[in-house]
Design a protein around this motif. Structure first.
Motif, short mmCIF file in Angstrom:
data_model
loop_
_atom_site.label_atom_id
_atom_site.label_comp_id
_atom_site.label_asym_id
_atom_site.label_seq_id
_atom_site.Cartn_x
_atom_site.Cartn_y
_atom_site.Cartn_z
N PRO A 92 0.82 -1.23 0.00
CA PRO A 92 0.00 0.00 0.00
C PRO A 92 0.84 1.27 0.00
O PRO A 92 0.33 2.35 -0.29
CB PRO A 92 -0.79 -0.09 1.31
CG PRO A 92 -0.61 -1.45 1.82
CD PRO A 92 0.63 -2.01 1.22
N HIS A 122 3.18 0.81 -7.94
CA HIS A 122 2.23 -0.01 -7.19
C HIS A 122 1.45 -0.93 -8.13
O HIS A 122 1.31 -2.13 -7.89
CB HIS A 122 1.26 0.87 -6.39
CG HIS A 122 0.05 0.12 -5.91
ND1 HIS A 122 -1.15 0.08 -6.60
CD2 HIS A 122 -0.12 -0.70 -4.85
CE1 HIS A 122 -2.00 -0.69 -5.96
NE2 HIS A 122 -1.41 -1.17 -4.90
N ARG A 149 1.36 -4.92 -8.02
CA ARG A 149 0.02 -5.44 -7.73
C ARG A 149 -0.42 -6.45 -8.79
O ARG A 149 -1.04 -7.48 -8.48
CB ARG A 149 -0.93 -4.25 -7.63
CG ARG A 149 -2.37 -4.53 -7.39
CD ARG A 149 -2.61 -5.08 -5.99
NE ARG A 149 -3.87 -5.73 -5.98
CZ ARG A 149 -4.92 -5.37 -5.25
NH1 ARG A 149 -4.81 -4.40 -4.39
NH2 ARG A 149 -6.05 -6.02 -5.33
N GLY A 196 -3.37 -9.75 6.53
CA GLY A 196 -4.44 -10.76 6.45
C GLY A 196 -4.74 -11.48 7.75
O GLY A 196 -5.68 -12.27 7.78
N THR A 212 -7.09 -8.73 10.51
CA THR A 212 -8.34 -8.35 9.84
C THR A 212 -9.31 -9.54 9.79
O THR A 212 -10.47 -9.42 10.17
CB THR A 212 -8.04 -7.91 8.39
OG1 THR A 212 -7.11 -8.83 7.82
CG2 THR A 212 -7.50 -6.50 8.32
N ARG A 216 -5.26 8.66 4.22
CA ARG A 216 -4.68 9.05 2.94
C ARG A 216 -4.20 10.50 3.00
O ARG A 216 -4.54 11.24 3.93
CB ARG A 216 -5.74 8.97 1.83
CG ARG A 216 -6.23 7.57 1.53
CD ARG A 216 -5.15 6.77 0.81
NE ARG A 216 -5.72 5.73 -0.02
CZ ARG A 216 -5.95 4.50 0.38
NH1 ARG A 216 -5.69 4.13 1.61
NH2 ARG A 216 -6.44 3.61 -0.47
N ALA A 239 -15.82 -2.80 3.16
CA ALA A 239 -14.91 -3.37 4.16
C ALA A 239 -13.55 -3.74 3.56
O ALA A 239 -12.53 -3.71 4.25
CB ALA A 239 -15.54 -4.60 4.81
N HIS A 267 -6.28 -0.22 -4.78
CA HIS A 267 -5.74 -0.86 -3.57
C HIS A 267 -6.73 -1.83 -2.94
O HIS A 267 -6.46 -2.35 -1.85
CB HIS A 267 -5.36 0.20 -2.53
CG HIS A 267 -4.13 0.97 -2.88
ND1 HIS A 267 -2.85 0.54 -2.57
CD2 HIS A 267 -3.98 2.14 -3.55
CE1 HIS A 267 -1.97 1.42 -3.01
NE2 HIS A 267 -2.62 2.41 -3.62
N CYS A 299 -8.66 -4.81 -1.44
CA CYS A 299 -7.94 -5.93 -0.81
C CYS A 299 -7.75 -7.12 -1.76
O CYS A 299 -8.73 -7.73 -2.20
CB CYS A 299 -8.72 -6.38 0.42
SG CYS A 299 -7.94 -7.77 1.25
C1 HEM Z 1 -11.65 -9.69 6.55
C2 HEM Z 1 -10.39 -9.60 6.24
C3 HEM Z 1 -9.77 -8.44 5.53
C4 HEM Z 1 -10.17 -7.13 5.47
C5 HEM Z 1 -11.39 -6.50 6.13
C6 HEM Z 1 -9.20 -6.44 4.66
C7 HEM Z 1 -9.31 -5.08 4.34
C8 HEM Z 1 -8.45 -4.43 3.48
C9 HEM Z 1 -8.60 -3.07 3.03
C10 HEM Z 1 -9.73 -2.12 3.47
C11 HEM Z 1 -7.58 -2.80 2.19
C12 HEM Z 1 -7.35 -1.50 1.42
C13 HEM Z 1 -6.31 -0.68 2.13
C14 HEM Z 1 -6.09 0.63 1.48
O1 HEM Z 1 -6.76 0.97 0.49
O2 HEM Z 1 -5.22 1.36 1.98
C15 HEM Z 1 -6.75 -3.98 2.12
C16 HEM Z 1 -5.58 -4.08 1.41
C17 HEM Z 1 -4.78 -5.18 1.41
N1 HEM Z 1 -5.07 -6.41 1.96
FE1 HEM Z 1 -6.71 -6.90 2.98
N2 HEM Z 1 -8.25 -7.31 4.24
C18 HEM Z 1 -8.56 -8.56 4.74
C19 HEM Z 1 -7.87 -9.73 4.53
C20 HEM Z 1 -6.71 -9.83 3.82
C21 HEM Z 1 -5.99 -11.07 3.59
C22 HEM Z 1 -6.45 -12.44 4.05
C23 HEM Z 1 -4.86 -10.73 2.90
C24 HEM Z 1 -3.74 -11.60 2.40
C25 HEM Z 1 -3.79 -12.83 2.10
C26 HEM Z 1 -4.88 -9.29 2.68
C27 HEM Z 1 -3.92 -8.58 2.00
C28 HEM Z 1 -4.01 -7.24 1.68
C29 HEM Z 1 -2.99 -6.54 0.93
C30 HEM Z 1 -1.67 -7.11 0.42
C31 HEM Z 1 -3.47 -5.23 0.78
C32 HEM Z 1 -2.76 -4.06 0.09
C33 HEM Z 1 -3.29 -3.90 -1.32
C34 HEM Z 1 -2.74 -2.71 -2.04
O3 HEM Z 1 -2.33 -1.74 -1.40
O4 HEM Z 1 -2.72 -2.76 -3.29
N3 HEM Z 1 -6.02 -8.79 3.24
N4 HEM Z 1 -7.32 -4.97 2.88
#
Ligand code: HEM
Length: 394
Positions: A75, A82, A86, A231, A234, A282, A333, A339, A341
């Motif tokens: 992020p 990015h 990505r 991951g 969350t 942000r 969520a 970005h 998830c």
């Molecule tokens: C209920 C579970 C989860 C929620 C609520 C959640 C929520 C989010 C949110 C809101 C973002 C966006 C962040 C942003 O825009 O700054 C995000 C990004 C991300 N999440 Fe999740 N997440 C969850 C589970 C996971 C899991 C299981 C993984 C990995 C296996 C993961 C990996 C990532 C990664 C790598 C990003 C960064 C993406 C980017 O910046 O391009 N997340 N997540």
């Protein structure tokens, strides 16, 4: 729009998400300035538009321009880099591969729940759901079973240190970071050197090339560590919120046992009503207009996920928990835009397996009298620290 002169601060740490006040803010002052100076977006449409405007609105924790992108978590990397990293991650985490984690994760869930069923009562947060998210990522990565306990421990150490400021958490996090880095470096190197590497996520990450871009071994390690950081807590909070809901809504629990097709909508509605992350921070890179309001370059902006998820312009009777609503997946969520998830499908699968195993083996679940709601200590996260329950066998 006016600078919020009232006492309510949507970013102030509280023990429960202040949904009534967030609703008031959304209706009376949907773009408001917090006492700390950050501007808070409470409407669904504004959060969506701003999330998609990544060329002008970036993470508040962005790496300096001269930072080495190999060592930056996803992020915090600027566009266009990015987008390139990505695409490699998206290609490697393709949803159709996820079915492989189903059997081992289901068997872990059965084992964990067996202990709780024998006891008849206990903290379902600690004894059932805590190990599930890191284990799910471990299975996705392709780690052997006997490496899982260390991996789960590192995941918890890393997250605590990255968000809790105390010295002991920071020490545990540094220790976990050293160990997991050495571990992943060896896993990455062995796959890179092998003529016949295992068909798993690490191999795909190392070998995937999208539009001429391939991640270096260090970049692979960095992003693998971030998957764990992003991951674990969350998904744990998604599950803790879902368990609390089920333990307090016996009719809903019995309905899910009768109608497995309602489990998916239940997970979505849980994410909407109780999002594991309540806001994202942000910063405006250039002057920009959001929702009709002009912001200067350098302005800090918070995307109010918890407020947007109950926006009456999108969701009828937004405070009601309703698994039958037609747009049950329209919540934010998981964020939105570039970005959004990349782990959403994995989180949904982990939640589905954990809930299916519960419904299959537990006839009734009720909250213990000792329950007192205490939210996780990290300000932007949302879930109960513990969920003590009594359960009976089917
Ligand atoms: C209920 C579970 C989860 C929620 C609520 C959640 C929520 C989010 C949110 C809101 C973002 C966006 C962040 C942003 O825009 O700054 C995000 C990004 C991300 N999440 Fe999740 N997440 C969850 C589970 C996971 C899991 C299981 C993984 C990995 C296996 C993961 C990996 C990532 C990664 C790598 C990003 C960064 C993406 C980017 O910046 O391009 N997340 N997540």
């Amino acid at each position: 729009m006016n600078a919020a002169g009232d006492a309510f601060d949507p970013l102030a740490p509280t023990n429960e998400v202040q949904h009534a006040q967030l609703g008031e803010l959304r209706r009376s002052c949907p773009i408001s300035q917090t006492p700390g100076g950050t501007w808070y977006l409470a409407r669904h449409a504004d959060v969506v538009a701003a999330s998609r405007d990544v060329d002008r609105i970036e993470s508040a924790f962005l790496a300096p321009d001269d930072a080495d992108i190999d060592t930056q978590f996803l992020p915090f990397i600027s566009e266009p880099e990015h987008g390139k990293v990505r695409r490699v991650i998206n290609a490697a985490i393709a949803t159709h591969r996820l079915s492989r984690i189903d059997a081992p994760l289901r068997s872990l869930c059965n084992e964990l729940l067996g202990g709780l069923l024998d006891a008849g009562e206990g903290d379902i947060g600690e004894h059932y759901i805590a190990p599930i998210p890191a284990a799910g990522i471990g299975y996705l990565l392709g780690l052997p079973d006997d490496h899982q306990p260390r991996f789960i421990e590192w995941a918890h150490g890393l997250f605590g240190g990255s968000v809790l400021g105390d010295a002991e958490s920071a020490r545990r996090s540094r220790h976990a970071m050293r160990e997991i880095s050495a571990y992943l470096d060896a896993e990455i190197a062995s796959r890179a050197e092998s003529d016949d590497p295992p068909d798993d996520f690490i191999t795909r990450l190392v070998n995937t090339e999208v539009a001429g871009i391939r991640l270096s071994p260090i970049a692979c390690r960095t992003q693998l560590i971030f998957l764990l950081v992003a991951g674990t807590e969350t998904t744990r909070n998604l599950l803790a919120n879902a368990m609390l809901r089920l333990a307090t809504a016996p009719d809903l629990y019995q309905r899910l046992r009768r109608e497995p097709e309602a489990i998916g909508p239940f997970i979505e509605e849980s994410l909407r009503v109780d999002p594991p992350l309540t806001y994202l921070l942000r910063q405006c890179k250039v002057p920009v207009q959001i929702g009709g309001v002009d912001f200067d370059q350098g302005t800090d902006v918070a995307f109010g996920l918890a407020a947007a998820n109950r926006d009456e312009a999108v969701f009828e009777h937004p405070d009601d928990f309703d698994v039958d609503r037609s747009n049950v997946r329209s919540h934010l969520a998981f964020g939105d835009g570039p970005h959004v998830c990349p782990g959403a499908a994995l989180a949904r699968l982990e939640a589905r397996i954990a809930i299916e195993v519960l419904l299959d083996r537990v006839a009734t679940i009720t909250l213990s009298e000792s329950f007192r709601y205490q939210k996780t200590p990290v300000p932007f996260t949302n879930g109960p620290v513990s969920v003590p329950v009594r359960i009976t066998r089917t």
